[in-house]
Design an enzyme around this catalytic site. Structure first.
Site, PDB file in Angstrom:
ATOM      1  N   ASP A  41       0.841  -1.195   0.000  1.00 23.37           N
ATOM      2  CA  ASP A  41       0.000   0.000   0.000  1.00 23.37           C
ATOM      3  C   ASP A  41       0.881   1.251   0.000  1.00 23.37           C
ATOM      4  O   ASP A  41       1.961   1.265  -0.598  1.00 23.37           O
ATOM      5  CB  ASP A  41      -0.916  -0.059   1.239  1.00 23.37           C
ATOM      6  CG  ASP A  41      -2.270   0.568   0.991  1.00 23.37           C
ATOM      7  OD1 ASP A  41      -2.318   1.799   0.897  1.00 23.37           O
ATOM      8  OD2 ASP A  41      -3.272  -0.169   0.888  1.00 23.37           O
ATOM      9  N   HIS A  63      -3.645   6.170   3.471  1.00 25.50           N
ATOM     10  CA  HIS A  63      -4.415   4.998   3.042  1.00 25.50           C
ATOM     11  C   HIS A  63      -3.877   3.708   3.649  1.00 25.50           C
ATOM     12  O   HIS A  63      -4.635   2.895   4.201  1.00 25.50           O
ATOM     13  CB  HIS A  63      -4.383   4.949   1.508  1.00 25.50           C
ATOM     14  CG  HIS A  63      -5.226   3.894   0.878  1.00 25.50           C
ATOM     15  ND1 HIS A  63      -4.752   2.621   0.599  1.00 25.50           N
ATOM     16  CD2 HIS A  63      -6.508   3.920   0.453  1.00 25.50           C
ATOM     17  CE1 HIS A  63      -5.713   1.926   0.016  1.00 25.50           C
ATOM     18  NE2 HIS A  63      -6.784   2.681  -0.086  1.00 25.50           N
ATOM     19  N   SER A  83     -11.238  -0.634  -0.510  1.00 24.61           N
ATOM     20  CA  SER A  83      -9.944  -0.675   0.196  1.00 24.61           C
ATOM     21  C   SER A  83     -10.126  -0.971   1.668  1.00 24.61           C
ATOM     22  O   SER A  83      -9.236  -1.532   2.309  1.00 24.61           O
ATOM     23  CB  SER A  83      -9.243   0.677   0.119  1.00 24.61           C
ATOM     24  OG  SER A  83      -8.616   0.858  -1.098  1.00 24.61           O
TER      25      SER A  83
END
Ligand SMILES: [Ca+2]
Ligand SMILES: [Ca+2]
Length: 486
Positions: A57, A96, A262
């Site tokens: 990620d 994220h 996600s």
């Protein structure tokens, strides 16, 4: 070609949040079959301890209170390439990855609160990245994970298949074949945010991956969630009314709401870690199948007709054991008129390996066969015919039965190595994978043998034992072989 993290948007980014109190809806929902939420978010005694979750990620903030002490810096490709540096390496300048890591294994916001998180940074501070970098990162994971112990990889991003996504698909399949459970976000629609068929997105189209779509807090499929037959199951990912609260990048007590497939995918990754902790040798496909089988059927509203109506349900009952999987990374070398084969043991199916049968074939007939005790992962066959190619087949067993045999692996021609010879290393050693073998010579053998480049050769300097290190991927622990020089 660009790949993009599968988060939709932060809600709203400027709002400074503090640690959540009370049950979080994303955890509350997945421990019960049907709505409404009951205010209980307990997931049972399993914690994921001892299991690695690779978060491929934007990096992870390693000191965040949700994950501190459990984050291992893996690899940081944007920093290595200079395209998007962070310090310390694998930290998170986007948010994220930290959010995803928190949902998988945060101490209070995650599913597997004691799993180890390995930060594999492939996306930059905008959540963007390159296909080639993802491929490199997934190869690194292949090299890093311990064979025979189930690991989990979460991929909360996607790329159009047409944009060379198939190269990512190949690496994902290789990971699964080596015993790694791979969870993938199904993706958040097209450029306009309209849901599309997840089969058009890599790596969500890989059948053996667990591809995860999103629902909102009212069991309605999320407005952005990709769908179709490639989505194995759904999990909370949020909607306009409610996001998922998890760790964020700006401080060790920073939290944020985020929305997207996600966020749904790492919840499944965390569940896989719980199951792997309970039965550490389970084959990846067995865990993935159990997760699909245990999902709650038929409770999600707003599904397309071609989608499976399955919602994540965390049920930690033990999984029925199976026969072992297939040995991987079979390495073959030849010297002294013999063949040495070694391999990484397969997943044990949940029941300890008992024996491994190795067969040596010539012209399709078994000429030698040996039964090795559990824990022995190499064998030498001696007295073979010079110049002849043989075939090797490896098959492990457990109390349930015989596992999956490897395909017949053809050896190089059997040989002896003589002092003064200079030999193409591919005639001395091979590895069953798409990866070329990387050679090194042990310091203690420098007077016996050396490697020469252009052309690449192993030079046998004098009689003795030439100790070489062989690996499939840079950075991997080398397999040490002693080649006899006559
Ligand atoms: Ca509940
Ligand atoms: Ca699948």
């Amino acid at each position: 070609m660009c790949i993009v993290a599968a988060g939709v948007s932060q809600v709203p980014a400027s709002m400074a949040l503090t640690a959540p109190v009370g049950p979080l809806w994303h955890l509350d929902r997945i421990n019960q079959a049907t709505a409404p939420l009951d205010g209980n978010s307990a997931l049972g005694p399993l914690t994921g301890q001892g299991i690695d979750i690779y978060v491929v990620d934007t990096g992870i903030r390693p000191t965040h209170e949700q994950v501190v002490g459990r984050v291992l810096p893996g690899i940081d490709i944007p920093t290595d390439s200079g395209s998007s540096k962070v310090s310390p390496v694998t930290s998170d300048c986007d948010g994220h990855g930290t959010h995803v890591a928190g949902l998988a294994a945060g101490s209070t916001v995650g599913v597997a609160p004691q799993a180890r998180l390995i930060a594999v940074r492939v996306l930059d501070c905008n959540g963007d990245g390159e296909v080639a970098d993802v491929v490199s990162a997934l190869q690194w994971v292949r090299a890093h994970h311990r064979s025979g112990v189930t690991a989990v990889v979460n991929l909360s991003f996607g790329v159009d298949l047409g944009d060379d996504g198939t190269s990512i698909d190949r690496e994902v399949q290789a990971l699964i074949d080596e015993g790694v459970v791979v969870t993938v976000a199904s993706g958040n629609g097209d450029a306009a945010g309209r849901p599309i068929d997840a089969c058009k997105i890599a790596p969500g189209d890989v059948p053996d991956a667990l591809t995860v779509g999103a629902i909102g807090s009212a069991d309605l499929v999320s407005y952005y969630s990709n769908n179709g037959p490639c989505v194995d199951l759904y999990a909370p990912g949020g909607d306009r009314l409610r996001g998922l609260e998890s760790a964020w990048k700006d401080s060790d007590t920073d939290y944020e709401f985020d929305v997207g497939t996600s966020m749904a995918s790492p919840l499944v990754a965390g569940y896989a870690a719980l199951l792997a902790q309970q039965q550490p040798g389970l084959c990846a496909t067995t865990i993935s199948q159990a997760i699909v089988d245990r999902s709650t059927k038929g409770v999600i509203a707003g599904m397309t007709a071609d989608s499976f109506n399955r919602l994540l349900f965390v049920d930690t009952a033990p999984i029925t054991s199976t026969a072992p999987g297939e040995a991987s990374h079979v390495m073959i070398t030849t010297d002294a008129q013999s063949i040495v084969a070694s391999w990484d043991p397969p997943c044990d199916g949940g029941s300890a390996l008992t024996t491994t049968k190795v067969s040596l074939l010539s012209n399709g007939k078994v000429v030698k066969r040996t039964n090795l005790p559990a824990g022995t992962n190499a064998v030498r066959f001696t007295g073979l015919t010079l110049g002849k190619k043989y075939q090797v087949v490896i098959k492990a067993s457990n109390a349930i039965g015989e596992g999956i045999a490897t395909s017949r692996i053809t050896t190089m021609p059997v040989r002896r190595i003589f002092a003064g010879q200079s030999i193409d290393p591919s005639l001395l050693g091979s590895l069953t994978s798409d990866l070329p073998l990387i050679w090194s010579v042990s310091q203690t053998s420098k007077k016996i043998c050396r490697l020469q480049t252009a052309p690449f050769r192993l030079v046998a300097l004098r009689k003795g034992t030439c100790r070489v290190g062989l690996r499939g991927i840079k950075g991997q622990d080398a397999v040490i072989r002693s080649l006899r020089i006559d």
